[in-house]
Design a protein around this motif. Sequence first.
Motif, mmCIF file in Angstrom:
data_model
loop_
_atom_site.group_PDB
_atom_site.id
_atom_site.type_symbol
_atom_site.label_atom_id
_atom_site.label_comp_id
_atom_site.label_asym_id
_atom_site.label_seq_id
_atom_site.Cartn_x
_atom_site.Cartn_y
_atom_site.Cartn_z
ATOM 1 N N TYR A 43 56.952 42.739 31.017
ATOM 2 C CA TYR A 43 55.678 42.016 31.098
ATOM 3 C C TYR A 43 54.562 42.763 30.388
ATOM 4 C CZ TYR A 43 57.700 39.164 34.865
ATOM 5 O OH TYR A 43 58.461 38.324 35.614
ATOM 6 N N GLY A 44 54.681 44.067 30.367
ATOM 7 C CA GLY A 44 53.626 44.915 29.817
ATOM 8 C C GLY A 44 52.795 45.501 30.952
ATOM 9 N N TRP A 45 52.240 46.667 30.687
ATOM 10 C CA TRP A 45 51.440 47.343 31.710
ATOM 11 C C TRP A 45 50.210 46.538 32.093
ATOM 12 C CZ3 TRP A 45 52.712 51.024 34.933
ATOM 13 C CH2 TRP A 45 53.797 51.834 34.628
ATOM 14 N N ASN A 46 49.613 45.835 31.122
ATOM 15 C CA ASN A 46 48.406 45.060 31.423
ATOM 16 C C ASN A 46 48.663 44.033 32.515
ATOM 17 O OD1 ASN A 46 47.022 46.452 29.484
ATOM 18 N ND2 ASN A 46 47.112 44.830 27.956
ATOM 19 N N VAL A 47 49.729 43.273 32.383
ATOM 20 C CA VAL A 47 50.054 42.236 33.370
ATOM 21 C C VAL A 47 50.379 42.874 34.714
ATOM 22 C CG1 VAL A 47 51.716 40.414 33.953
ATOM 23 C CG2 VAL A 47 50.791 40.565 31.638
ATOM 24 N N THR A 48 51.114 43.967 34.696
ATOM 25 C CA THR A 48 51.483 44.657 35.936
ATOM 26 C C THR A 48 50.245 45.167 36.661
ATOM 27 O OG1 THR A 48 53.599 45.299 34.975
ATOM 28 C CG2 THR A 48 52.867 46.535 36.906
ATOM 29 N N ILE A 49 49.356 45.811 35.931
ATOM 30 C CA ILE A 49 48.138 46.351 36.534
ATOM 31 C C ILE A 49 47.241 45.226 37.036
ATOM 32 C CG2 ILE A 49 46.020 47.673 36.077
ATOM 33 C CD1 ILE A 49 48.634 49.359 36.338
ATOM 34 N N VAL A 50 47.085 44.167 36.238
ATOM 35 C CA VAL A 50 46.252 43.043 36.666
ATOM 36 C C VAL A 50 46.779 42.456 37.964
ATOM 37 C CG1 VAL A 50 45.631 40.654 36.099
ATOM 38 C CG2 VAL A 50 45.277 42.450 34.423
ATOM 39 N N ASN A 51 48.082 42.294 38.080
ATOM 40 C CA ASN A 51 48.645 41.706 39.287
ATOM 41 C C ASN A 51 48.537 42.638 40.489
ATOM 42 O OD1 ASN A 51 50.050 39.582 40.731
ATOM 43 N ND2 ASN A 51 51.737 41.017 40.825
ATOM 44 N N LEU A 52 48.946 43.872 40.341
ATOM 45 C CA LEU A 52 48.988 44.784 41.485
ATOM 46 C C LEU A 52 47.609 45.329 41.838
ATOM 47 C CD1 LEU A 52 52.301 46.687 40.690
ATOM 48 C CD2 LEU A 52 51.963 44.650 42.094
ATOM 49 N N VAL A 53 46.911 45.881 40.877
ATOM 50 C CA VAL A 53 45.604 46.479 41.144
ATOM 51 C C VAL A 53 44.521 45.395 41.214
ATOM 52 C CG1 VAL A 53 43.895 48.130 40.290
ATOM 53 C CG2 VAL A 53 46.326 48.630 40.045
ATOM 54 N N GLY A 54 44.678 44.357 40.415
ATOM 55 C CA GLY A 54 43.691 43.283 40.406
ATOM 56 C C GLY A 54 43.531 42.609 41.754
ATOM 57 N N ASN A 55 44.627 42.385 42.457
ATOM 58 C CA ASN A 55 44.548 41.779 43.785
ATOM 59 C C ASN A 55 43.786 42.668 44.759
ATOM 60 O OD1 ASN A 55 45.846 39.121 44.108
ATOM 61 N ND2 ASN A 55 47.611 40.151 43.228
ATOM 62 N N VAL A 56 43.933 43.949 44.625
ATOM 63 C CA VAL A 56 43.210 44.887 45.492
ATOM 64 C C VAL A 56 41.728 44.886 45.123
ATOM 65 C CG1 VAL A 56 42.967 47.312 46.167
ATOM 66 C CG2 VAL A 56 45.254 46.326 45.880
ATOM 67 N N ILE A 57 41.429 45.061 43.854
ATOM 68 C CA ILE A 57 40.047 45.169 43.395
ATOM 69 C C ILE A 57 39.252 43.889 43.668
ATOM 70 C CG2 ILE A 57 38.620 45.366 41.308
ATOM 71 C CD1 ILE A 57 40.665 47.433 40.305
ATOM 72 N N CYS A 58 39.892 42.738 43.515
ATOM 73 C CA CYS A 58 39.187 41.465 43.742
ATOM 74 C C CYS A 58 38.686 41.324 45.177
ATOM 75 C CB CYS A 58 40.100 40.289 43.402
ATOM 76 S SG CYS A 58 40.216 39.966 41.644
ATOM 77 N N PHE A 59 39.336 41.966 46.130
ATOM 78 C CA PHE A 59 38.912 41.835 47.522
ATOM 79 C C PHE A 59 38.074 43.009 48.015
ATOM 80 C CE2 PHE A 59 40.332 38.285 50.178
ATOM 81 C CZ PHE A 59 40.792 37.464 49.168
ATOM 82 N N MET A 60 37.879 44.016 47.198
ATOM 83 C CA MET A 60 37.026 45.124 47.615
ATOM 84 C C MET A 60 35.586 44.691 47.878
ATOM 85 S SD MET A 60 38.518 48.433 45.602
ATOM 86 C CE MET A 60 37.389 49.578 46.385
ATOM 87 N N PRO A 61 34.998 43.803 47.053
ATOM 88 C CA PRO A 61 33.640 43.346 47.366
ATOM 89 C C PRO A 61 33.556 42.651 48.726
ATOM 90 C CG PRO A 61 34.187 42.796 45.108
ATOM 91 C CD PRO A 61 35.453 43.300 45.751
ATOM 92 N N PHE A 62 34.590 41.948 49.117
ATOM 93 C CA PHE A 62 34.614 41.279 50.420
ATOM 94 C C PHE A 62 34.459 42.323 51.531
ATOM 95 C CE2 PHE A 62 36.644 39.553 54.177
ATOM 96 C CZ PHE A 62 36.169 38.252 54.216
ATOM 97 N N GLY A 63 35.266 43.372 51.475
ATOM 98 C CA GLY A 63 35.209 44.418 52.498
ATOM 99 C C GLY A 63 33.919 45.214 52.475
ATOM 100 N N PHE A 64 33.286 45.273 51.317
ATOM 101 C CA PHE A 64 32.027 45.996 51.175
ATOM 102 C C PHE A 64 30.852 45.137 51.645
ATOM 103 C CE2 PHE A 64 28.365 47.776 49.103
ATOM 104 C CZ PHE A 64 28.623 49.131 49.014
ATOM 105 N N LEU A 65 30.852 43.867 51.272
ATOM 106 C CA LEU A 65 29.697 43.012 51.528
ATOM 107 C C LEU A 65 29.635 42.425 52.937
ATOM 108 C CD1 LEU A 65 29.472 41.144 48.118
ATOM 109 C CD2 LEU A 65 27.968 42.950 48.982
ATOM 110 N N ILE A 66 30.765 42.083 53.514
ATOM 111 C CA ILE A 66 30.746 41.455 54.840
ATOM 112 C C ILE A 66 29.992 42.321 55.858
ATOM 113 C CG2 ILE A 66 32.208 40.758 56.809
ATOM 114 C CD1 ILE A 66 31.963 38.645 54.595
ATOM 115 N N PRO A 67 30.323 43.596 56.019
ATOM 116 C CA PRO A 67 29.564 44.387 56.997
ATOM 117 C C PRO A 67 28.132 44.686 56.546
ATOM 118 C CG PRO A 67 31.217 45.754 55.936
ATOM 119 C CD PRO A 67 31.437 44.357 55.464
ATOM 120 N N THR A 68 27.890 44.635 55.248
ATOM 121 C CA THR A 68 26.563 44.920 54.724
ATOM 122 C C THR A 68 25.596 43.769 54.976
ATOM 123 O OG1 THR A 68 27.533 46.308 53.008
ATOM 124 C CG2 THR A 68 25.286 45.566 52.648
#
Length: 132
Positions: A43-68
């Motif tokens: 698939y290439g590293w780009n697709v792998t990173i987008v899928n694995l790390v992207g799912n984590v990074i996309c929800f980090m603002p949720f965990g940061f903003l909800i309690p804020t």
Amino acid sequence: MLAALYFMFLSETLDRSMVSKNYRYNLTLFKEITRFWDMRHTYGWNVTIVNLVGNVICFMPFGFLIPTISKKKICKNVISVTLLAMLFSLGIETAQLLLKVGAFDVDDIFLNTIGGFLGYVTMKFTRVRKHI
């Protein structure tokens, strides 16, 4: 959050078609994570990173903003925020299943939940650093 929703629903580059006639789902934890890792050279590293790390990074603002931004005490602890991230992700994955857009994937719920947790930890760390 719009970026997270865009990523969740428009992930055709991750070996998923946009709309399917059938319900597509994965109920086996780590199945898709393992597949992407094993196929990283195909698939290439780009697709792998987008899928694995992207799912984590996309929800980090949720965990940061909800309690804020929330005034409710229940939204101020790590367990509640992590559970809310999991429920929000479950909602997105269920919508994907019902609309037959992408696929319902427990691995995505797992990675998104980790993202919500890490967002909360990041928020707490930045608050502690401000008081030092």
